[in-house]
Structure formats: structure tokens, C-alpha cells
Design an enzyme around this catalytic site. Structure first.
Site, PDB file in Angstrom:
ATOM      1  N   THR A  66      47.639  45.220  30.204  1.00  0.00           N
ATOM      2  CA  THR A  66      46.192  45.316  30.039  1.00  0.00           C
ATOM      3  C   THR A  66      45.566  45.995  31.238  1.00  0.00           C
ATOM      4  OG1 THR A  66      45.492  43.227  31.101  1.00  0.00           O
ATOM      5  CG2 THR A  66      46.296  43.114  28.817  1.00  0.00           C
ATOM      6  N   ASP A  93      38.845  43.188  30.054  1.00  0.00           N
ATOM      7  CA  ASP A  93      38.231  42.568  31.223  1.00  0.00           C
ATOM      8  C   ASP A  93      38.413  41.073  31.013  1.00  0.00           C
ATOM      9  OD1 ASP A  93      36.537  41.315  33.037  1.00  0.00           O
ATOM     10  OD2 ASP A  93      35.019  42.891  32.937  1.00  0.00           O
ATOM     11  N   ASN A 138      48.357  38.224  35.933  1.00  0.00           N
ATOM     12  CA  ASN A 138      48.295  38.910  37.220  1.00  0.00           C
ATOM     13  C   ASN A 138      46.896  39.395  37.589  1.00  0.00           C
ATOM     14  OD1 ASN A 138      49.382  40.787  39.471  1.00  0.00           O
ATOM     15  ND2 ASN A 138      48.449  42.227  38.038  1.00  0.00           N
ATOM     16  N   SER A 179      49.917  33.809  41.797  1.00  0.00           N
ATOM     17  CA  SER A 179      48.938  33.118  42.624  1.00  0.00           C
ATOM     18  C   SER A 179      48.933  33.806  43.985  1.00  0.00           C
ATOM     19  CB  SER A 179      49.286  31.623  42.732  1.00  0.00           C
ATOM     20  OG  SER A 179      48.349  30.934  43.517  1.00  0.00           O
ATOM     21  N   TYR A 222      37.739  32.609  47.374  1.00  0.00           N
ATOM     22  CA  TYR A 222      39.055  33.040  46.883  1.00  0.00           C
ATOM     23  C   TYR A 222      39.988  31.846  46.770  1.00  0.00           C
ATOM     24  CZ  TYR A 222      43.281  35.927  46.529  1.00  0.00           C
ATOM     25  OH  TYR A 222      44.457  36.519  46.115  1.00  0.00           O
ATOM     26  N   LYS A 228      42.101  30.306  43.548  1.00  0.00           N
ATOM     27  CA  LYS A 228      43.565  30.202  43.568  1.00  0.00           C
ATOM     28  C   LYS A 228      44.046  28.759  43.573  1.00  0.00           C
ATOM     29  CE  LYS A 228      44.775  34.525  43.346  1.00  0.00           C
ATOM     30  NZ  LYS A 228      45.512  35.022  42.162  1.00  0.00           N
ATOM     31  N   THR A 259      49.913  46.760  49.041  1.00  0.00           N
ATOM     32  CA  THR A 259      49.415  47.276  47.774  1.00  0.00           C
ATOM     33  C   THR A 259      48.015  47.817  47.996  1.00  0.00           C
ATOM     34  OG1 THR A 259      48.360  45.211  47.083  1.00  0.00           O
ATOM     35  CG2 THR A 259      50.711  45.450  46.601  1.00  0.00           C
TER      36      THR A 259
END
Length: 277
Positions: free
Chosen positions: A33, A57, A84, A135, A149, A153, A184
Site C-alpha cells: 500500500t 491512507d 509498517n 514498532s 511518538y 508506539k 532510511t
């Protein structure tokens, strides 16, 4: 090697993109996706029908179900689901706007929960499967400047650990993956910062501003991280947790030791509130 079919949210960048590339290159099928149309056209051109694309989304909870249903309908059995999609929002708690708070929780927590809920009926119907929740070290350890954040998580961690117990009778196994910092695009497209308040200048919460103002080197190799995630799906008994990165291991074990040190001295006093027998 028997070909498997994977469903992965957020394959346009980061770990999702790396997972998709490695799986497709070894001959598996991937249903991926993306939020932005055209962002993975190169993969579709290269791998054709083995790469199924859904535009999603994850804050659109109804759409999450629609895309999951379509993937299972079009591809049949899906062996592994990787949840993810997400991003990081950093800053002091009072620096965030209400809209930022809602969007972070809707994306990282509610989006993850709804993805799991959307695929479970299909996994039960086919007699089992694997769910892998991406996670973070931030799901087990906490730092100033990352409160929101962490809220997303830590919520994911609690939901997923309980979910694993709920779905085990159906042959569905669940794994949490806790990577540390990885090289990344996270510090680019997947990192957002609050508008700073001068009151927090020079405080621990302001340390996260370094993500924007400087280039910070982190140890994680996304290629190796993705390979470890793929390997975890092949383990006959799914690991509940996969810690990836020396920084993640150090931070998680230190956080758990601190927590035990806070709790264990209260063994006797905790029992003082039990009802008299």
C-alpha cells in the site's frame, strides 16, 4: 523455496520499500500500500503481476478494510502481513497542535490497529498466517522530546502483545519488531517536528531538534533490518519480539532494568493494599 504472498503497508519508502524489493527479487508476491500514486511505479514495471498496489491512507479506517479485503480477494491466500506505515512526530508535548496529536495517533496507533483488525477475518478463514508489526525501540524506551511518538508506539506494543494471545488459537502468530535508528528516509519524509517554544531551549526535549538541524549518523542498515524481518517470518514458532540494532538492544535492556529497579523495591508495600482475608 516456496513462493509466499505478503501484504505490507507503506511500501513507498523506508523499511516497507526495502522489504518489498527483497521479497520481489526472491520470487515472492507482494501486496503493497502507498499513499501517493505513482510512487512505486518502478517496482510494478519490473515485477508486474507479482506486485499488487493498493492506494491507502491508514487514517481512513474504512478504506483500510476495503484495501485489505481487495488484496485477499485478488491474491487469495496471504501468508504474512507486515504493518509498517507510520511516521515520527517529535517535540515537547505542549508544542504540538491538537491536529498534530490526532494525526500522529490516527496514523501510528489506530492505523496499525485497524490494519490488524481488517486482516484477521481473512487469516482466520484460511487457517492461519503471520502478522508482523513494525514498532520501534521507542515502543519500549522513552526519551524527552518524543512523548507523542512514544504514546503511539507504546500503544501499538500493548495492543499487539494482547492480540498475539487472542489469535493464537486460530493458528495466527504475531511478532513485534523493534528497530533502532536506521539509515532510511525516516529523518526526511517520515520525520516531522513541532514548532519550538523558546521555553524549551536548552532542555532535554530540545535535543530532538538536532534531527532537523544536523546530520545524525545512526547504526542501522535498512537492508539488513529488512532481511531479519523476512527471516523472522520463517521461524517455526514466531518470536514475540525481534530487537534490531545494537542501539535498540542497549536502550531497551537499560529501560527494562530501570523499570525493574523502580518496581521491585515496592514488593512489600504493594501488598499492603490487598483486602484483608
Amino acid at each position: 523455496m516456496t513462493m509466499q504472498t505478503w501484504f505490507i503497508t507503506g511500501v513507498n519508502s523506508g523499511f516497507g520499500r526495502e522489504l518489498a524489493e527483497q521479497l520481489l527479487s526472491r520470487g515472492d508476491r507482494v501486496a503493497g500500500t502507498v499513499r501517493r500514486e505513482g510512487s512505486v511505479d518502478d517496482l510494478h514495471a519490473k515485477y508486474g503481476d507479482r506486485f499488487w498496489i493498493g492506494h491507502l491512507d491508514v487514517t481512513d479506517l474504512r478504506r483500510v478494510r476495503e484495501v485489505a479485503d481487495a488484496a485477499f480477494r485478488d491474491l487469495g491466500r496471504i501468508d504474512v502481513v507486515v504493518i509498517n506505515a507510520g511516521y515520527g512526530l517529535f517535540g515537547a508535548a505542549e508544542e504540538f497542535t491538537d491536529e498534530q496529536v490526532v494525526h500522529q495517533i490516527n496514523t501510528n496507533l489506530l492505523g496499525s490497529m485497524q490494519t490488524a483488525r481488517a486482516v484477521l477475518p481473512h487469516l482466520r478463514a484460511q487457517g492461519g498466517g503471520r502478522v508482523i508489526q513494525i514498532s520501534s525501540v521507542a515502543g519500549l524506551a522513552a526519551y524527552a522530546g518524543a512523548s507523542l511518538y512514544h504514546a503511539s508506539k507504546w500503544g501499538v506494543e500493548g495492543f499487539t502483545e494482547a492480540l498475539a494471545q487472542e489469535v493464537a488459537p486460530f493458528g495466527i502468530e504475531v511478532t513485534l519488531v523493534e528497530p533502532g535508528g536506521a539509515r532510511t528516509s525516516f529523518t526526511g519524509s517520515s520525520l516531522r517536528l513541532s514548532e519550538p517554544l523558546a521555553a524549551y531551549d536548552g532542555t532535554p526535549a530540545a535535543m530532538v531538534r538536532a534531527f532537523r538541524d544536523t546530520q545524525i549518523t545512526v547504526p542501522g542498515d535498512p537492508v539488513k533490518v529488512a532481511a531479519k524481518v523476512i527471516d523472522s517470518a520463517a521461524q517455526k514458532v514466531a518470536p514475540m519480539r525481534v530487537i534490531l540494532g545494537s542501539d535498540s538492544y542497549q536502550e531497551v535492556t537499560a529501560a527494562l532494568r530501570r523499570r525493574l529497579a523502580q518496581v521491585e523495591p515496592q514488593h512489600a508495600s504493594a501488598a499492603e493494599t490487598d483486602a484483608d482475608s
